[in-house]
Enzyme design. Structure first.
Site, PDB file in Angstrom:
ATOM      1  N   ARG A 277     -22.282   3.117  -0.406  1.00  0.00           N
ATOM      2  CA  ARG A 277     -21.498   1.915  -0.747  1.00  0.00           C
ATOM      3  C   ARG A 277     -21.533   1.661  -2.250  1.00  0.00           C
ATOM      4  NH1 ARG A 277     -23.386  -3.070  -0.647  1.00  0.00           N
ATOM      5  NH2 ARG A 277     -24.813  -2.710   1.069  1.00  0.00           N
TER       6      ARG A 277
ATOM      7  N   TYR B 286       3.717  -8.047  -3.040  1.00  0.00           N
ATOM      8  CA  TYR B 286       3.587  -7.515  -1.682  1.00  0.00           C
ATOM      9  C   TYR B 286       3.099  -8.627  -0.743  1.00  0.00           C
ATOM     10  CZ  TYR B 286       1.177  -5.170   2.146  1.00  0.00           C
ATOM     11  OH  TYR B 286       0.707  -4.816   3.373  1.00  0.00           O
TER      12      TYR B 286
ATOM     13  N   ASP C  42      -0.185  -4.071 -10.511  1.00  0.00           N
ATOM     14  CA  ASP C  42      -0.163  -3.246  -9.299  1.00  0.00           C
ATOM     15  C   ASP C  42       0.903  -2.176  -9.536  1.00  0.00           C
ATOM     16  OD1 ASP C  42       0.451  -2.122  -6.820  1.00  0.00           O
ATOM     17  OD2 ASP C  42      -0.144  -3.931  -5.728  1.00  0.00           O
TER      18      ASP C  42
ATOM     19  N   LYS D 269      -0.162   5.214  -0.718  1.00  0.00           N
ATOM     20  CA  LYS D 269       1.255   5.511  -0.918  1.00  0.00           C
ATOM     21  C   LYS D 269       1.450   6.845  -1.649  1.00  0.00           C
ATOM     22  CE  LYS D 269       1.664   1.639   1.199  1.00  0.00           C
ATOM     23  NZ  LYS D 269       0.870   0.583   0.695  1.00  0.00           N
TER      24      LYS D 269
HETATM   25  C1  3LM Z   1       4.407  -1.638   2.300  1.00  0.00           C
HETATM   26  N1  3LM Z   1       2.414  -2.018   1.054  1.00  0.00           N
HETATM   27  O1  3LM Z   1       4.994  -1.040   3.181  1.00  0.00           O
HETATM   28  P1  3LM Z   1      -2.932  -1.117   1.460  1.00  0.00           P
HETATM   29  N2  3LM Z   1       0.216  -3.325  -3.251  1.00  0.00           N
HETATM   30  C2  3LM Z   1       1.463  -2.942  -2.952  1.00  0.00           C
HETATM   31  C3  3LM Z   1       1.771  -2.509  -1.669  1.00  0.00           C
HETATM   32  O2  3LM Z   1       3.027  -2.142  -1.416  1.00  0.00           O
HETATM   33  C4  3LM Z   1       0.766  -2.492  -0.677  1.00  0.00           C
HETATM   34  C5  3LM Z   1      -0.532  -2.892  -1.033  1.00  0.00           C
HETATM   35  C6  3LM Z   1      -0.776  -3.294  -2.329  1.00  0.00           C
HETATM   36  C7  3LM Z   1       2.924  -1.723   2.277  1.00  0.00           C
HETATM   37  C8  3LM Z   1       2.120  -1.583   3.360  1.00  0.00           C
HETATM   38  S1  3LM Z   1       2.833  -3.446   5.211  1.00  0.00           S
HETATM   39  C9  3LM Z   1       1.776  -3.874   6.514  1.00  0.00           C
HETATM   40  C10 3LM Z   1       2.439  -1.761   4.773  1.00  0.00           C
HETATM   41  C11 3LM Z   1       2.513  -3.009  -4.006  1.00  0.00           C
HETATM   42  C12 3LM Z   1       1.039  -2.056   0.718  1.00  0.00           C
HETATM   43  C13 3LM Z   1      -1.662  -2.863  -0.044  1.00  0.00           C
HETATM   44  O3  3LM Z   1      -4.050  -2.086   1.624  1.00  0.00           O
HETATM   45  O4  3LM Z   1      -3.413   0.244   1.110  1.00  0.00           O
HETATM   46  O5  3LM Z   1      -1.972  -1.155   2.605  1.00  0.00           O
HETATM   47  O6  3LM Z   1      -2.114  -1.577   0.149  1.00  0.00           O
HETATM   48  O7  3LM Z   1       5.017  -2.155   1.332  1.00  0.00           O
END
Ligand code: 3LM
Length: 392
Positions: A57, A110, A182, A207
């Site tokens: 961790r 987001y 971001d 992504k």
């Molecule tokens: C999406 N987005 O489909 P995770 N910052 C950005 C993001 O687009 C996202 C995160 C952070 C999407 C996920 S929606 C339930 C699916 C600009 C995620 C968060 O925690 O790795 O999902 O990232 O746009």
């Protein structure tokens, strides 16, 4: 090793740090804990007097290799890996704020980041405002004595609006306020906010960095001082860390980021031109479209326009949903940056948690769809889009 070009660093950076017995593929150190030779060794590692691993961790060699690689890719000093993009966003925002503080945000974020901001406001009285960030005076006018973070997405999910990152960073510097970006939609191949004067860059590594739809992960990069502080506080104590296997998958995916991004961008450019001309499409929101309102800004701060196209179809929510249901090759799924072309309906999916009023202010209506253009032959993606559009 001195710094090499981006396309070389994505393949090699961090490799030297491991005891890998000549293994070309880095070992997955699938361990929770590390054995100390003696009690004194353990004590001095905990005291920070001696280098060495303690517990996964806190740090793990496979994860550390990924952290070194992303730091180099974003031109920063130190990277941190998290169990998800949201673990990264929450660790950074909670690490940079305290009760009574204020966060100035881009015009949209987001959906789950919106949810986190709400939670921070309700539970900890850390307030926020959304701002178009289109002109300097208005940004200055929105910074309060309590503003301790400026938080931006650019392009913004899913409206594709851009923020002039260099301008915001310049203003923030006058006030000594850190700027967090971001960078998920661009990836460091297309845009590097730290080079434009920002302080922290965050990724949903789920992504483009992963690229294959098989990892949930987050990454953040900033100065040694700030990231070391966050590593010892909100990363370690909230504990949303990345597993060694996920770090290994990300190290593998990242090697092909530049070639994948080139293909995503080429495909998206071609498809944006075709979509724009289709009579069932009302508007497209794509930074690579010469008629996009911030086309010049896209050219200034991004190497290319990226692989995401949002567009509004003519009709209502039912028309949008029936269009999605007519698609055969393109998958209906949230997330983005994968080999497969994905489509989602932001109002009922990624941004469903955002109240309708706020969604409207962000520019998300029921006609809006977001396409994450994949790596397939563009002709096949277009055939699928066209047959479904023709049914509207
Ligand atoms: C999406 N987005 O489909 P995770 N910052 C950005 C993001 O687009 C996202 C995160 C952070 C999407 C996920 S929606 C339930 C699916 C600009 C995620 C968060 O925690 O790795 O999902 O990232 O746009």
């Amino acid at each position: 090793m001195d710094t090499k070009r981006f396309e070389t660093e994505v393949i090699h950076k961090g490799y030297h740090a491991l005891q890998h017995h000549g293994s070309l593929s880095p070992p997955i150190f699938q361990t929770s804990t590390f054995v100390f030779d003696t009690a004194e060794t353990g004590a001095s590692r905990f005291a920070g007097e001696q280098e060495g691993y303690i517990y996964s961790r806190l740090s793990n060699p496979t994860v550390a290799m990924l952290e070194e690689r992303i730091a180099s890719m974003e031109s920063g000093e130190k990277g941190l890996a998290f169990g998800s993009g949201m673990a990264a966003v929450s660790a950074i925002l909670l690490g940079l704020t305290k009760t009574g503080d204020h966060i100035l945000c881009s015009e949209g974020v987001y959906g789950c980041t919106f949810g986190l901001l709400q939670l921070m406001e309700e539970k900890y009285h850390i307030t926020h405002d959304f701002h178009s960030m289109s002109d300097e005076d208005s940004i200055r006018g929105s910074i309060t004595d309590h503003t301790t973070v400026i938080y931006i997405e650019s392009p913004i999910n899913p409206t594709m609006k851009l923020v002039d990152i260099e301008m915001v960073a310049r203003i923030a510097k006058e006030y000594g306020i850190p700027v967090v970006v971001d960078n998920t939609f661009s990836s460091p191949y297309l845009q590097r906010p730290l080079e434009l004067g920002c302080d922290v860059v965050i990724h949903s590594a789920t992504k483009y960095l992963c690229g294959h739809g098989d990892v949930i992960g987050g990454l953040a990069v900033g100065s040694n001082e700030l990231m070391s502080h966050l590593a010892m506080t909100t990363q370690k104590d909230i504990g949303g860390v990345m597993s060694p296997f996920d770090a290994w998958l990300l190290l593998r995916g990242i090697k092909t980021l530049p070639v994948r991004m080139d293909r995503h961008c080429e495909n998206a450019k071609k498809l944006s031109e075709l979509l724009k001309e289709h009579p069932a499409v009302e508007t497209i929101l794509f930074p690579g479209d010469p008629e996009f309102p911030q086309y010049e800004l896209a050219n200034k701060q991004m190497k290319n326009a990226g692989g995401l196209i949002s567009f509004q179809i003519k009709g209502d929510k039912a028309a949008a949903q029936s269009f999605m249901n007519s698609l055969q090759l393109i998958k209906i799924a949230v997330s983005l940056g994968d080999a497969e072309t994905l489509i989602q309906h932001p109002a009922t999916m990624t941004h469903a948690v955002v109240p309708e009023e706020s969604r409207k202010q962000m520019g998300i209506n029921d006609q809006l769809l977001r396409l994450s253009i994949g790596l397939e032959a563009w002709e096949d993606i277009w055939s699928d889009l066209e047959q479904a559009l023709n049914k509207i």
